[in-house]
Design a protein around this motif. Structure first.
Motif: not given
Length: 389
Positions: A260-265, A287-297, A302-306
């Protein structure tokens, strides 16, 4: 893995050298040519795409259809060079005063002036020939090789257009990578949502008619990456950071976001982070993929969405911007080289391939990779290990 490209827009050829690719990976020139053809497509492309028919020659590192483990050299000839031999030839000129098409007028939005200041070029053709988006053909060739490796590992990378000139395509979250690729490849603007195709093509045509240009947003969807690729230990090994850098390195790209990128702000934490679940088949998943497949680098599995933001191309056919001649210091209206009204569809292909290369690079760094069968076994074993963890 790493690669380097060389060549000028109207020079003899573009060259890509890839180092660190495992041996025993099946590869053919046609696999690469398919990607090069896609880069040349899309509504809004200029006349250069009618001149060049990009195909690759594999000149080293591959024998009888398989990689050797040694550096791979790929060559893409520039068909237009025959019209530029006296301008772009490598031999010294007998009379430099007769040099044709000297560029002393920097174009706003291009690398012309900054590159001239850096390297001391009074003729800025020395800058614009290399900074041209023509170089992205060589980068797509490198990414096409990376995509072959990823596909053999069960990882699919798909690029497409998300937005052009403020016209945004709807999300289609239930599509897998192959379905996304099929829809994008059958669209004149490489978009998944067919309901906005006509609006986008009309916007491109209107910009061309007005001598202007428009930008947009590209999205890359990656399916099949295992969790834990990347690093939380060192800042320069965070995989999302590397991907962001590779995307912004594409000509005219000015921003990157994941999930969700800048929407997270704009949201609360409870609306941003992805809850963790587990089952025997999938292992750990979100259960969701709001962070686009990344946590902590690192990848989450989950699918990567960039997404990447491409600015409008700064070469304007009928509305040239004001600049200053470096010889006379007089103002002028910027000169025009061949250009596109909108290159966002083609840029989605470039973005797809630079993302693919970074993913392949990360995998070959993290797992034993001198030989492709060895790499595949290491990743298969790792997938099973983390599923049962």
């Amino acid at each position: 893995m790493r690669y380097i490209t060389s060549g000028e827009s109207h020079g003899k050829q573009l060259t890509t050298i890839i180092e660190g690719l495992p041996s025993q990976l099946p590869i053919t020139a046609e696999d690469i040519n398919a990607s090069l053809r896609r880069r040349q497509g899309g509504h809004g492309r200029g006349k250069r795409m009618q001149i060049e028919k990009d195909t690759v020659d594999i000149v080293s590192g591959v024998r009888h259809g398989y990689t050797l483990g040694s550096p791979i050299s790929l060559v893409i000839r520039n068909d237009d060079f025959k019209h530029w031999t006296d301008i772009m030839g490598e031999e010294p000129m007998e009379d430099p005063a007769k040099m044709r098409r000297v560029v002393t007028k920097p174009r706003p939005g291009h690398a012309d002036l900054n590159g001239a200041l850096k390297y001391g070029h009074r003729d800025m053709r020395n800058v614009l020939e290399r900074s041209s988006a023509r170089e992205t053909a060589a980068r797509v060739a490198a990414g096409a090789v990376a995509k072959i490796l990823l596909k053999e590992l069960g990882i699919e990378v798909t690029g497409y257009v998300k937005e052009i000139a403020g016209i945004e395509a709807s999300d289609l979250p239930d599509l897998n990578a192959q379905e996304r690729a099929d829809k994008a490849n059958h669209s004149p603007v490489m978009v998944l949502d067919a309901t906005v195709e006509e609006q986008m093509t009309n916007a491109i045509d209107q910009a061309k008619k007005e001598g202007d240009s428009i930008g947009g947003v590209c999205e890359v969807f990656v399916e099949g990456m295992p969790a834990g690729v990347g690093s939380y230990v060192h800042y320069d090994r965070k995989l999302d950071s590397r991907l962001a850098g590779s995307v912004v390195s594409i000509n005219a790209f000015k921003g990157v976001e994941f999930g969700i990128g800048f929407e997270a702000a704009k949201r609360n934490g409870s609306e941003v982070h992805d809850e963790i679940a587990w089952d025997e088949t999938r292992g750990y998943y979100r259960t969701t993929n709001r962070l686009g497949g990344f946590e902590g680098g690192m990848t989450t599995g989950m699918p990567i969405i960039v997404r990447g933001v491409m600015k409008p191309i700064p070469t304007l056919m009928k509305r040239p911007l004001t600049s200053v001649d470096i010889e006379t210091k007089e103002p002028f209206k910027a000169t025009v080289e061949r250009s596109d009204a909108c290159a966002v569809p083609a840029a989605s292909v470039v973005m797809e391939h630079v993302v693919a290369f970074e993913l392949a690079k990360a995998l070959t760094e993290q797992f034993s990779s001198d030989r492709f069968p060895q790499l595949k076994k290491a990743i298969d074993d790792y997938r099973e290990e983390i599923r049962c963890f």
